[in-house]
Design a protein around this motif. Structure first.
Motif, PDB file in Angstrom:
ATOM      1  N   GLU A 233       8.994  14.862 -15.344  1.00 23.59           N
ATOM      2  CA  GLU A 233       9.118  13.416 -15.538  1.00 23.59           C
ATOM      3  C   GLU A 233       8.307  12.703 -14.469  1.00 23.59           C
ATOM      4  OE1 GLU A 233      12.740  11.182 -16.963  1.00 23.59           O
ATOM      5  OE2 GLU A 233      12.823  10.683 -14.819  1.00 23.59           O
ATOM      6  N   TRP A 234       7.558  11.679 -14.901  1.00 22.31           N
ATOM      7  CA  TRP A 234       6.693  10.933 -14.002  1.00 22.31           C
ATOM      8  C   TRP A 234       6.923   9.443 -14.171  1.00 22.31           C
ATOM      9  CZ3 TRP A 234       5.488  15.003 -17.056  1.00 22.31           C
ATOM     10  CH2 TRP A 234       5.067  16.177 -16.394  1.00 22.31           C
ATOM     11  N   SER A 235       6.936   8.740 -13.055  1.00 23.72           N
ATOM     12  CA  SER A 235       6.994   7.282 -13.109  1.00 23.72           C
ATOM     13  C   SER A 235       5.622   6.749 -13.492  1.00 23.72           C
ATOM     14  CB  SER A 235       7.436   6.710 -11.762  1.00 23.72           C
ATOM     15  OG  SER A 235       6.520   7.053 -10.746  1.00 23.72           O
ATOM     16  N   LEU A 236       5.595   5.606 -14.160  1.00 19.14           N
ATOM     17  CA  LEU A 236       4.360   5.016 -14.667  1.00 19.14           C
ATOM     18  C   LEU A 236       4.027   3.748 -13.911  1.00 19.14           C
ATOM     19  CD1 LEU A 236       5.108   5.324 -18.510  1.00 19.14           C
ATOM     20  CD2 LEU A 236       3.849   6.934 -17.073  1.00 19.14           C
ATOM     21  N   ASN A 237       2.754   3.522 -13.695  1.00 15.95           N
ATOM     22  CA  ASN A 237       2.285   2.283 -13.087  1.00 15.95           C
ATOM     23  C   ASN A 237       1.268   1.660 -14.037  1.00 15.95           C
ATOM     24  OD1 ASN A 237       1.396   0.188 -11.528  1.00 15.95           O
ATOM     25  ND2 ASN A 237       0.434   1.439  -9.954  1.00 15.95           N
ATOM     26  N   TYR A 238       1.683   0.602 -14.741  1.00 20.63           N
ATOM     27  CA  TYR A 238       0.801   0.015 -15.738  1.00 20.63           C
ATOM     28  C   TYR A 238       0.641  -1.494 -15.580  1.00 20.63           C
ATOM     29  CZ  TYR A 238       5.496  -0.423 -17.790  1.00 20.63           C
ATOM     30  OH  TYR A 238       6.839  -0.655 -18.001  1.00 20.63           O
ATOM     31  N   LEU A 239       1.046  -2.030 -14.418  1.00 22.78           N
ATOM     32  CA  LEU A 239       0.986  -3.481 -14.249  1.00 22.78           C
ATOM     33  C   LEU A 239      -0.043  -3.956 -13.223  1.00 22.78           C
ATOM     34  CD1 LEU A 239       4.748  -4.523 -14.394  1.00 22.78           C
ATOM     35  CD2 LEU A 239       3.029  -4.645 -16.200  1.00 22.78           C
ATOM     36  N   ASP A 240      -0.578  -3.045 -12.401  1.00 20.34           N
ATOM     37  CA  ASP A 240      -1.507  -3.511 -11.364  1.00 20.34           C
ATOM     38  C   ASP A 240      -2.825  -2.743 -11.359  1.00 20.34           C
ATOM     39  OD1 ASP A 240      -0.721  -1.104 -10.374  1.00 20.34           O
ATOM     40  OD2 ASP A 240      -0.004  -1.850  -8.450  1.00 20.34           O
ATOM     41  N   GLY A 241      -3.327  -2.455 -12.551  1.00 20.53           N
ATOM     42  CA  GLY A 241      -4.627  -1.803 -12.651  1.00 20.53           C
ATOM     43  C   GLY A 241      -4.579  -0.297 -12.667  1.00 20.53           C
ATOM     44  N   GLY A 242      -3.393   0.275 -12.604  1.00 21.86           N
ATOM     45  CA  GLY A 242      -3.269   1.718 -12.772  1.00 21.86           C
ATOM     46  C   GLY A 242      -3.422   2.534 -11.518  1.00 21.86           C
ATOM     47  N   ALA A 243      -3.425   1.922 -10.335  1.00 23.88           N
ATOM     48  CA  ALA A 243      -3.499   2.701  -9.096  1.00 23.88           C
ATOM     49  C   ALA A 243      -2.267   3.601  -8.990  1.00 23.88           C
ATOM     50  CB  ALA A 243      -3.568   1.761  -7.899  1.00 23.88           C
ATOM     51  N   ASN A 244      -2.492   4.879  -8.651  1.00 26.48           N
ATOM     52  CA  ASN A 244      -1.388   5.853  -8.588  1.00 26.48           C
ATOM     53  C   ASN A 244      -0.547   5.793  -9.858  1.00 26.48           C
ATOM     54  OD1 ASN A 244      -2.048   6.604  -5.877  1.00 26.48           O
ATOM     55  ND2 ASN A 244      -1.037   4.745  -5.163  1.00 26.48           N
ATOM     56  N   SER A 245      -1.227   5.962 -10.990  1.00 23.98           N
ATOM     57  CA  SER A 245      -0.591   5.757 -12.294  1.00 23.98           C
ATOM     58  C   SER A 245       0.622   6.658 -12.520  1.00 23.98           C
ATOM     59  CB  SER A 245      -1.610   5.989 -13.405  1.00 23.98           C
ATOM     60  OG  SER A 245      -2.646   5.036 -13.343  1.00 23.98           O
ATOM     61  N   PHE A 246       0.589   7.907 -12.035  1.00 25.88           N
ATOM     62  CA  PHE A 246       1.685   8.833 -12.257  1.00 25.88           C
ATOM     63  C   PHE A 246       2.166   9.394 -10.922  1.00 25.88           C
ATOM     64  CE2 PHE A 246      -0.750   8.898 -16.161  1.00 25.88           C
ATOM     65  CZ  PHE A 246       0.231   8.849 -17.141  1.00 25.88           C
ATOM     66  N   THR A 247       3.457   9.279 -10.663  1.00 25.23           N
ATOM     67  CA  THR A 247       4.072   9.940  -9.511  1.00 25.23           C
ATOM     68  C   THR A 247       5.309  10.685 -10.005  1.00 25.23           C
ATOM     69  OG1 THR A 247       5.319   7.930  -8.990  1.00 25.23           O
ATOM     70  CG2 THR A 247       3.251   8.278  -7.812  1.00 25.23           C
ATOM     71  N   THR A 248       5.569  11.836  -9.402  1.00 23.97           N
ATOM     72  CA  THR A 248       6.623  12.724  -9.900  1.00 23.97           C
ATOM     73  C   THR A 248       8.010  12.171  -9.615  1.00 23.97           C
ATOM     74  OG1 THR A 248       5.210  14.649  -9.583  1.00 23.97           O
ATOM     75  CG2 THR A 248       7.578  15.052  -9.768  1.00 23.97           C
ATOM     76  N   ARG A 249       8.840  12.161 -10.638  1.00 24.04           N
ATOM     77  CA  ARG A 249      10.254  11.841 -10.488  1.00 24.04           C
ATOM     78  C   ARG A 249      11.094  13.118 -10.570  1.00 24.04           C
ATOM     79  NH1 ARG A 249      12.742   7.050 -11.643  1.00 24.04           N
ATOM     80  NH2 ARG A 249      14.259   8.196 -12.893  1.00 24.04           N
ATOM     81  N   LEU A 250      10.833  13.945 -11.579  1.00 20.08           N
ATOM     82  CA  LEU A 250      11.589  15.174 -11.796  1.00 20.08           C
ATOM     83  C   LEU A 250      10.647  16.292 -12.210  1.00 20.08           C
ATOM     84  CD1 LEU A 250      14.482  13.697 -13.993  1.00 20.08           C
ATOM     85  CD2 LEU A 250      14.677  14.336 -11.587  1.00 20.08           C
TER      86      LEU A 250
END
Length: 357
Positions: A90-107
């Motif tokens: 499972e990965w957290s998503l970053n889709y509101l500020d241009g996609g910097a560090n778009s995926f970081t691990t949650r699980l």
């Protein structure tokens, strides 16, 4: 082991308002599914907001935020003889500020479950401590903040590098006892390996639980200390289905820090508090039309000689409404009830939509 508990474990669903997954493959004992959710909301405040980087309060306002979006992949495999293996990423998503560090691990873990012998898991996972302490961490907008203070390293929420074992023993039609063990090989600087144990009982719609969590941490101000937490909890009902009431009380040593709550020069180094207590309470009622109204209270109290008194206290009034089972609207208003470490108060609000994949 309770079959319902096994099903929840194998699908690898964390606590939350709803869990969904789209099954893409199911053949010959193997399954594969994709789940998660995306959210967009407007979040604002009535006062200044503390910036942990600048160590100062700054003027707040209204921001567009994503409310912890994530995507996950889940697979299971029948191993025979009653054993089932599962894997989750499972990965957290970053889709509101241009996609910097778009995926970081949650699980990310692999588990093996048996109806009688229980469940073993290795990897980054929700901890046995959270099984007990996370029962009030339910609403979308505002929930259990104190569990997430270095939670990956302290094992109070999603625990990194953990090996765990759980089992649930059915004693009758409405009674079961459960337990869990966890051990972390910490890779986070300043935190040593940790262990935890959780025990509890379910009776009809009631649950009571206790968990203990311990391991050394090193802080620049206090040196190396054993950080421990005792968690007691109880609940009634199921969140999102009629009446739900839950309460959590934690007794801690060197678990919570101060940096997010004040600008005092002495405390700005993020002192790990020697003694602190955490309290979380929630009461919610979900109507037949899926409108779910809730009120929750949270506080952290310290008896540390440097930071004695209320670290923070807050109360939130919230509503969630399912337009469809996968499309949810939510709104919440959190009242800052004050702190003995700083004078500024900051009420907050959050409203938006969440779509479950």
């Amino acid at each position: 082991m309770n079959k319902k508990i096994i099903a929840l474990a194998v699908t690898a669903a964390a606590f939350g308002t709803q869990t969904h997954a789209v099954e893409l493959y199911n053949d010959n004992g193997s399954t594969f599914s994709i789940g998660g959710h995306v959210s967009v909301s407007a979040k604002g405040n009535s006062g200044d907001v503390y910036n942990s980087d600048s160590k100062a309060f700054e003027s707040g306002g209204t921001d567009i935020i994503a409310n912890s979006p994530r995507i996950n992949f889940n697979a299971t495999q029948d191993l025979g003889n009653g054993f089932t293996a599962d894997a989750k990423g499972e990965w957290s998503l970053n889709y509101l500020d241009g996609g910097a560090n778009s995926f970081t691990t949650r699980l990310g873990y692999i588990g093996v479950t048996h109806e009688t012998f229980g469940r073993a898991v290795a990897g980054t996972q929700w901890s046995p401590y959270y099984d007990v302490a996370g029962i009030a961490d339910m609403p979308i907008a505002f929930a259990n903040d104190f569990l997430y203070d270095n939670h990956g390293a302290l094992g109070t929420g999603r625990a990194e590098n953990m090996v765990s074992y759980r089992n649930d023993i059915q004693l009758g039609d409405n009674l079961s006892i459960f337990g869990g063990l966890g051990w972390q090989d910490n890779a986070t600087s300043g935190f040593d390996s940790r262990g935890q144990v959780a025990v509890g009982a379910n009776f009809a719609d009631f649950m009571v639980g206790y968990s203990y969590n311990a391991g050394d941490r090193t802080n620049g101000v206090i040196g190396t200390k054993e950080a421990t937490s005792h968690a007691l909890s109880a609940k009634y009902g199921s969140y999102g289905n009629g009446l739900y009431v839950a309460a959590v009380y934690t007794m801690n040593e060197y678990m919570h820090g101060t940096s997010n709550y004040n600008t005092n020069a002495v405390l700005a180094n993020d002192i790990a508090l020697k003694d602190s207590d955490g309290i979380e309470f929630i009461a919610a009622y979900a109507f037949a039309n899926s409108l779910n109204l809730s009120i929750n209270y949270e506080s952290v109290e310290s008896s540390d000689k440097v930071a004695d008194g209320t670290v923070y206290s807050q109360m939130a009034f919230q509503a969630e409404y399912n337009i469809t089972p996968k499309f949810v609207t939510f709104a919440g208003y959190q009242v800052d009830l004050g702190s003995d470490l700083y004078e500024k108060e900051n009420d907050m609000w959050n409203m938006g939509v969440r779509y479950y994949l």
